[in-house]
Design an enzyme around this catalytic site. Structure first.
Site, short mmCIF file in Angstrom:
data_model
loop_
_atom_site.label_atom_id
_atom_site.label_comp_id
_atom_site.label_asym_id
_atom_site.label_seq_id
_atom_site.Cartn_x
_atom_site.Cartn_y
_atom_site.Cartn_z
N GLY A 49 -56.49 18.34 -33.32
CA GLY A 49 -57.12 17.14 -32.79
C GLY A 49 -58.61 17.03 -33.31
O GLY A 49 -59.00 17.83 -34.09
N ALA A 117 -57.69 5.81 -28.43
CA ALA A 117 -56.90 6.36 -27.62
C ALA A 117 -56.27 5.96 -26.23
O ALA A 117 -55.19 6.06 -25.97
CB ALA A 117 -57.39 8.02 -27.46
N LYS A 167 -66.91 5.77 -40.36
CA LYS A 167 -66.69 4.75 -39.22
C LYS A 167 -67.58 5.05 -37.85
O LYS A 167 -67.83 4.22 -37.38
CB LYS A 167 -65.37 4.01 -39.09
N ASN A 230 -68.12 6.06 -29.87
CA ASN A 230 -69.29 6.15 -30.66
C ASN A 230 -70.11 4.74 -30.61
O ASN A 230 -71.30 4.61 -30.42
CB ASN A 230 -69.00 6.39 -32.27
#
EC number: 1.1.1.8
Length: 344
Positions: A49, A117, A167, A230
């Site tokens: 992950g 997600a 990103k 983010n």
């Protein structure tokens, strides 16, 4: 997340425990056929992950230390770690996994967006791309594809890992701009133009023939700047609802990967040994001098010299060139530095 699917003698195991999942064994049989595995052959796929770096990779190595066959690893980790000795270079998640586990690079793949997600969890429409060796990525892309989850495949592992980290860097700034301008469409679009030009510039230093920022790469960048932890972090900082003293692990959100990535990319690109010719001043400068947005994010998040307002000042700097010029510089010069990937 670190997990595995093991099948042996018709039994199903996940991290050593027998699982009773309707249809799961049939799905694994389907995957075995797609990968060209014979019935009864052990099938081992390990997923790693996002954020599972360093010691976790060593833990994975211990987990399959006594395995008979080499596993296939699907990594969700993205970005880089910067190392400055013996020469400045980057270490990608794939390289870390390879070094920590001894698994061949061709058996390590990267799975990334464009997706969020929470939307995948809710079975909303989402896309993803799986990158790596053709013999594994194509059957795995076919296996993972569902009506609400479309998976593309791509051979350019390095560019996608680097862009995956970049990103997150620029998503923090996007959140700040959105909050500080009351969601101004113009300000957000101009920010998008500048940050994508910096991303293109940086990838031309780090990869010999980087894939163009288009298609899935562009879509992944766009969705991350629009929504995600983010961008949320940047918004909350700009609104004063959270502070930098709270660190980059936020309750309810998890690790904000973009913060450490800002430090890594800035540290690497500020090295004078990587100097490039400044188009206006006609003198050698560290690459970071041509990335004003990255420089500003470093001053806000890492050195803390500036407040979130500085991102607007950088965006509206009258001396800031057309972002197209930065792209032209990257594409018209031999900027690629093999040493940055640890190559001679």
């Amino acid at each position: 997340m670190v997990g595995s699917i093991d099948t042996f003698h018709g039994s199903m195991y996940s991290n050593g425990s027998i699982q009773n999942c309707n249809g799961l064994e049939e799905k694994v049989d389907e995957l075995r056929r797609l990968l060209g595995k014979a019935d009864g052959d052990p099938l081992r796929i390990v997923s790693v992950g996002a954020g599972a770096w360093g010691s976790v990779f060593e833990e994975i190595s211990q987990y399959w230390k006594e395995r008979i066959t080499v596993p296939i690893i699907i990594s969700l980790s993205k970005g880089i770690e910067a190392a400055l000795k013996p020469v400045p270079h980057i270490i990608t998640p794939t390289q870390m996994i390879n070094r920590a586990t001894g698994v061949p690079t061709e058996n390590i793949l990267y799975l990334g967006g464009p997706n969020i997600a929470s939307e995948i969890y809710n079975k909303e429409y989402a896309n993803a791309r799986i990158c790596g060796a053709e013999k594994w990525r194509k059957p795995l892309a076919k296996f993972l594809r569902q009506p609400h989850f479309i998976v593309w495949d791509n051979s350019d592992l390095v560019t996608h890992e680097i862009m995956g980290g970049l990103k997150n860097v620029y998503a923090i700034g996007a959140g700040m701009v959105a909050a500080l301008t009351n969601e101004s469409a113009t300000s957000k679009s101009v920010y998008f133009a500048h940050c994508t030009s910096e991303m293109i510039f940086i990838t031309h230093l780090l990869a010999e023939e980087p894939e163009k920022l288009a298609g899935p790469l562009l879509a992944d960048t766009y969705v991350t700047l629009l929504k995600g932890r983010n961008a949320w972090y940047g918004q909350m900082l700009a609104k004063g609802e959270i502070s930098r003293d709270m660190g980059d692990s936020i309750s309810g959100k998890g690790m904000i990967q973009g913060v450490s990535a800002v430090g890594a990319f800035y540290e690497l690109l500020s090295q004078s040994s990587l100097s490039v010719l400044h188009p206006g001043e006609k003198k050698p400068v560290a690459p970071v001098e041509l990335c004003p947005i990255l420089k500003t994010l470093y001053k806000i998040l890492i050195s803390r010299e500036e407040s979130s307002q500085a991102i607007l000042q950088a965006l509206r700097d009258e001396t800031l060139n057309d972002p197209r010029e930065r792209i032209e510089i990257a594409q018209s010069h031999a900027f690629y530095r093999p040493s940055l990937l640890g190559q001679p």
